[in-house]
Design a protein around this motif. Structure first.
Motif, PDB file in Angstrom:
ATOM      1  N   ASN A  10      32.299  31.298  40.732  1.00  0.00           N
ATOM      2  CA  ASN A  10      33.226  30.365  40.201  1.00  0.00           C
ATOM      3  C   ASN A  10      33.430  30.651  38.609  1.00  0.00           C
ATOM      4  OD1 ASN A  10      34.024  29.264  42.367  1.00  0.00           O
ATOM      5  ND2 ASN A  10      31.939  28.000  42.331  1.00  0.00           N
ATOM      6  N   ALA A  11      32.523  31.541  38.163  1.00  0.00           N
ATOM      7  CA  ALA A  11      32.615  31.691  36.600  1.00  0.00           C
ATOM      8  C   ALA A  11      33.477  32.974  36.358  1.00  0.00           C
ATOM      9  CB  ALA A  11      31.239  32.181  36.136  1.00  0.00           C
ATOM     10  N   SER A  12      34.232  33.088  35.079  1.00  0.00           N
ATOM     11  CA  SER A  12      35.084  34.134  34.668  1.00  0.00           C
ATOM     12  C   SER A  12      34.301  35.368  34.685  1.00  0.00           C
ATOM     13  CB  SER A  12      35.743  33.703  33.265  1.00  0.00           C
ATOM     14  OG  SER A  12      34.711  33.244  32.272  1.00  0.00           O
ATOM     15  N   VAL A  13      34.989  36.575  35.284  1.00  0.00           N
ATOM     16  CA  VAL A  13      34.469  37.758  34.920  1.00  0.00           C
ATOM     17  C   VAL A  13      34.534  38.146  33.780  1.00  0.00           C
ATOM     18  CG1 VAL A  13      36.720  38.990  35.263  1.00  0.00           C
ATOM     19  CG2 VAL A  13      34.799  39.808  36.256  1.00  0.00           C
ATOM     20  N   ALA A  14      33.383  39.210  33.431  1.00  0.00           N
ATOM     21  CA  ALA A  14      33.207  39.553  32.066  1.00  0.00           C
ATOM     22  C   ALA A  14      32.803  41.125  32.323  1.00  0.00           C
ATOM     23  CB  ALA A  14      32.099  38.977  31.343  1.00  0.00           C
ATOM     24  N   HIS A  15      33.048  41.592  31.108  1.00  0.00           N
ATOM     25  CA  HIS A  15      32.607  43.262  30.859  1.00  0.00           C
ATOM     26  C   HIS A  15      33.448  44.028  31.763  1.00  0.00           C
ATOM     27  CE1 HIS A  15      29.263  41.745  28.440  1.00  0.00           C
ATOM     28  NE2 HIS A  15      28.903  40.852  29.153  1.00  0.00           N
ATOM     29  N   VAL A  16      34.853  43.856  31.772  1.00  0.00           N
ATOM     30  CA  VAL A  16      35.522  44.767  32.190  1.00  0.00           C
ATOM     31  C   VAL A  16      36.394  45.228  31.139  1.00  0.00           C
ATOM     32  CG1 VAL A  16      35.668  43.728  34.596  1.00  0.00           C
ATOM     33  CG2 VAL A  16      37.288  42.711  32.764  1.00  0.00           C
ATOM     34  N   ASN A  17      36.980  46.646  31.322  1.00  0.00           N
ATOM     35  CA  ASN A  17      37.539  47.193  30.260  1.00  0.00           C
ATOM     36  C   ASN A  17      39.137  47.157  30.441  1.00  0.00           C
ATOM     37  OD1 ASN A  17      38.270  49.235  32.062  1.00  0.00           O
ATOM     38  ND2 ASN A  17      36.911  50.674  31.399  1.00  0.00           N
ATOM     39  N   PHE A  18      40.191  47.576  29.808  1.00  0.00           N
ATOM     40  CA  PHE A  18      41.485  47.508  30.030  1.00  0.00           C
ATOM     41  C   PHE A  18      42.153  48.064  30.928  1.00  0.00           C
ATOM     42  CE2 PHE A  18      45.516  49.612  29.103  1.00  0.00           C
ATOM     43  CZ  PHE A  18      46.494  48.208  28.941  1.00  0.00           C
ATOM     44  N   TYR A  19      41.389  49.291  31.550  1.00  0.00           N
ATOM     45  CA  TYR A  19      41.477  49.857  32.746  1.00  0.00           C
ATOM     46  C   TYR A  19      41.493  48.858  33.888  1.00  0.00           C
ATOM     47  CZ  TYR A  19      41.267  54.362  29.799  1.00  0.00           C
ATOM     48  OH  TYR A  19      41.714  55.129  28.873  1.00  0.00           O
ATOM     49  N   GLU A  20      40.324  48.384  33.831  1.00  0.00           N
ATOM     50  CA  GLU A  20      39.894  47.418  34.966  1.00  0.00           C
ATOM     51  C   GLU A  20      40.901  46.349  35.030  1.00  0.00           C
ATOM     52  OE1 GLU A  20      35.343  47.862  35.678  1.00  0.00           O
ATOM     53  OE2 GLU A  20      35.709  47.541  33.580  1.00  0.00           O
ATOM     54  N   ALA A  21      41.128  45.722  33.830  1.00  0.00           N
ATOM     55  CA  ALA A  21      41.658  44.479  33.819  1.00  0.00           C
ATOM     56  C   ALA A  21      43.322  44.695  34.218  1.00  0.00           C
ATOM     57  CB  ALA A  21      41.958  44.085  32.405  1.00  0.00           C
ATOM     58  N   SER A  22      43.771  46.051  33.954  1.00  0.00           N
ATOM     59  CA  SER A  22      45.269  46.368  34.222  1.00  0.00           C
ATOM     60  C   SER A  22      45.303  46.621  35.731  1.00  0.00           C
ATOM     61  CB  SER A  22      45.522  47.470  33.656  1.00  0.00           C
ATOM     62  OG  SER A  22      45.727  47.299  32.436  1.00  0.00           O
ATOM     63  N   ALA A  23      44.203  47.246  36.435  1.00  0.00           N
ATOM     64  CA  ALA A  23      44.163  47.523  37.948  1.00  0.00           C
ATOM     65  C   ALA A  23      43.965  46.491  38.713  1.00  0.00           C
ATOM     66  CB  ALA A  23      43.146  48.462  38.234  1.00  0.00           C
ATOM     67  N   PHE A  24      43.267  45.386  38.311  1.00  0.00           N
ATOM     68  CA  PHE A  24      43.358  44.181  38.944  1.00  0.00           C
ATOM     69  C   PHE A  24      44.609  43.435  38.972  1.00  0.00           C
ATOM     70  CE2 PHE A  24      42.615  39.497  39.176  1.00  0.00           C
ATOM     71  CZ  PHE A  24      41.848  39.551  40.305  1.00  0.00           C
ATOM     72  N   ALA A  25      45.495  43.360  37.985  1.00  0.00           N
ATOM     73  CA  ALA A  25      46.470  42.695  37.829  1.00  0.00           C
ATOM     74  C   ALA A  25      47.806  43.574  38.666  1.00  0.00           C
ATOM     75  CB  ALA A  25      46.915  42.683  36.375  1.00  0.00           C
ATOM     76  N   ALA A  26      47.469  44.850  38.827  1.00  0.00           N
ATOM     77  CA  ALA A  26      48.502  45.588  39.556  1.00  0.00           C
ATOM     78  C   ALA A  26      48.115  45.250  41.071  1.00  0.00           C
ATOM     79  CB  ALA A  26      48.575  47.229  39.319  1.00  0.00           C
ATOM     80  N   TRP A  27      46.775  45.294  41.426  1.00  0.00           N
ATOM     81  CA  TRP A  27      46.443  44.748  42.764  1.00  0.00           C
ATOM     82  C   TRP A  27      47.072  43.413  43.212  1.00  0.00           C
ATOM     83  CZ3 TRP A  27      42.543  41.142  44.163  1.00  0.00           C
ATOM     84  CH2 TRP A  27      41.968  41.170  45.675  1.00  0.00           C
ATOM     85  N   LYS A  28      46.731  42.517  42.277  1.00  0.00           N
ATOM     86  CA  LYS A  28      47.694  41.265  42.691  1.00  0.00           C
ATOM     87  C   LYS A  28      48.996  41.053  42.500  1.00  0.00           C
ATOM     88  CE  LYS A  28      45.401  37.790  42.737  1.00  0.00           C
ATOM     89  NZ  LYS A  28      45.018  36.784  43.759  1.00  0.00           N
ATOM     90  N   GLY A  29      49.691  42.219  42.072  1.00  0.00           N
ATOM     91  CA  GLY A  29      51.086  42.200  41.921  1.00  0.00           C
ATOM     92  C   GLY A  29      51.506  41.666  40.668  1.00  0.00           C
ATOM     93  N   LEU A  30      50.572  41.399  39.777  1.00  0.00           N
ATOM     94  CA  LEU A  30      50.953  40.864  38.528  1.00  0.00           C
ATOM     95  C   LEU A  30      50.833  41.674  37.324  1.00  0.00           C
ATOM     96  CD1 LEU A  30      48.978  37.438  39.583  1.00  0.00           C
ATOM     97  CD2 LEU A  30      51.451  37.983  39.410  1.00  0.00           C
ATOM     98  N   ARG A  31      50.468  41.041  35.973  1.00  0.00           N
ATOM     99  CA  ARG A  31      50.519  41.962  34.882  1.00  0.00           C
ATOM    100  C   ARG A  31      49.597  41.242  33.991  1.00  0.00           C
ATOM    101  NH1 ARG A  31      53.746  40.194  30.685  1.00  0.00           N
ATOM    102  NH2 ARG A  31      55.272  38.958  31.065  1.00  0.00           N
ATOM    103  N   LEU A  32      49.000  41.923  32.855  1.00  0.00           N
ATOM    104  CA  LEU A  32      48.521  41.128  31.665  1.00  0.00           C
ATOM    105  C   LEU A  32      49.646  40.519  30.884  1.00  0.00           C
ATOM    106  CD1 LEU A  32      45.898  44.013  30.781  1.00  0.00           C
ATOM    107  CD2 LEU A  32      45.604  41.905  32.374  1.00  0.00           C
TER     108      LEU A  32
END
Length: 381
Positions: A269-291
């Motif tokens: 339930n806690a916010s994820v940490a220690h991800v880089n820009f590549y990971e953040a962008s990839a997660f957003a794309a996987w969700k069909g969203l964006r930063l």
């Protein structure tokens, strides 16, 4: 709080952060990107000495001229310096000598501050904010270095992982908005000048992405599917064989992460940490969203809570209209880094009290993730 009190408070806090370290901890440097605690304590002292005392106090005597070489960071105009990847090799000066150096400079600084010289007040405030930046770096650099120790050392508890609230979408109407710092208090030059930006209709999440949500991305094969990644990001994943955020490790099918308070089972339930820009962008794309862009973030920031994570934006770190580089070594503080870096907004659990504001522009290269970096999602309407 007076300027004298602010100075003393910040200087004391740096020492407090080291209160549970043993002598051997002070020189740890696990990579070129991080610096040892001893170096942070000395460098912030050097900053006050070189930028304020030496030019403005004719009675001040530099006690250790060699320290200019040892503790300069990246100020080319102030001479040669220790290579960044060799800061951890300095067994001397000792920790005690560095503390004496701090006390020597502090005494001289307090005498100068008490003279109420208008010309130095802005520089003292800059030095205070510079030290607050290094307080966060001291915490995050130390965490990275200690993580390599299989004993999972416990040195401090800053509540790194805190539960997120329920996520909702907050909509912002298209329009022309003013971006940048406006006021009479301190800000960095990269927050200037105030300028107008047109923003299209968009929505932004009221909560950060959680560990549980990110674990679903891992389970779904997010690190194994190139379609979600920037080309550079995919090359980074393959070259380093990345499988999860920094500090995560899998044990018997369960995820754990190292914290400065020891190894912990991940809090979903806690916010994820220690991800880089590549990971953040990839997660957003996987969700069909964006930063969000940094401008969208600034416009919407009063509609959600922020401050647990530095939040990646989809904005390159570039100068605002009318930005000018300050004269002298101070001009090296921000301007020369405005290339190949991405902007993060907000603050984190490691950010010093009083060192955050809605217009603050943090910046890092897209591959780095040792800061408390997180993800807030956005979508166009």
């Amino acid at each position: 709080m007076s300027l004298e009190e602010s100075f003393q408070s910040v200087r004391n806090h740096s020492l407090y952060l080291c209160s549970h370290l043993i002598t051997e901890d002070y020189s740890l440097q696990a990579s070129e990107e991080v610096s040892p605690p001893k170096w942070h304590l000395a460098h912030t002292t050097w900053f006050f000495e070189q930028f304020i005392l030496v030019p403005n106090d004719p009675e001040y005597v530099v006690k250790h001229p060699q320290f200019n070489f040892l503790f300069n960071s990246y100020y080319n105009s102030l001479g040669a310096r220790t290579a960044r990847n060799q800061r951890g090799l300095m067994s001397r000066p000792s920790v005690d000598e560095v503390k004496l150096y701090r006390a020597y400079v502090d005494e001289a600084m307090l005498r100068l501050i008490q003279k109420n010289i208008p010309a130095i007040q802005e520089l003292v405030i800059l030095g205070i904010n510079h030290e607050q930046q290094h307080q966060e770096l001291l915490i995050t650099d130390l965490k990275f270095s200690l993580w390599h120790n299989p004993l999972n050392p416990v040195v401090m508890d800053i509540s790194e992982y805190r539960a997120e609230q329920e996520s909702n979408w907050v909509s912002v109407e298209a329009g022309v908005y003013e971006i940048g710092y406006e006021g009479n208090d301190f800000c960095y030059d990269n927050e200037l000048n105030v300028h107008k930006v047109y923003i299209n209709d968009f929505s932004i999440s009221s909560a950060l992405v959680t560990n549980g949500e990110y674990a679903e991305f891992i389970q779904a094969g997010g690190y194994e599917d190139p379609k979600y990644w920037h080309d550079e990001g995919w090359s980074w994943v393959k070259e380093l064989e990345v499988k999860a955020p920094l500090y995560w490790e899998e044990q018997n099918g369960d995820w754990y992460y190292y914290t400065l308070n020891g190894l912990k089972a991940i809090d979903k339930n806690a916010s994820v940490a220690h991800v880089n820009f590549y990971e953040a962008s990839a997660f957003a794309a996987w969700k069909g969203l964006r930063l969000p862009t940094e401008f969208e973030w600034e416009v919407a920031q009063n509609l959600f809570e922020w401050g647990k994570r530095w939040e990646w934006t989809n904005s390159a770190y570039l100068p605002y209209p009318g930005f000018t580089v300050a004269a002298g070594a101070i001009g090296e503080y921000n301007g020369k880094f405005m290339v190949n870096q991405m902007v993060l907004r907000g603050a984190s659990v490691a950010t010093s009290e009083g060192h955050s504001r809605p217009t603050y522009r943090n910046f890092f290269h897209p591959q780095y993730r040792w800061q408390f970096m997180g993800i807030r999602l956005a979508k166009s309407l």
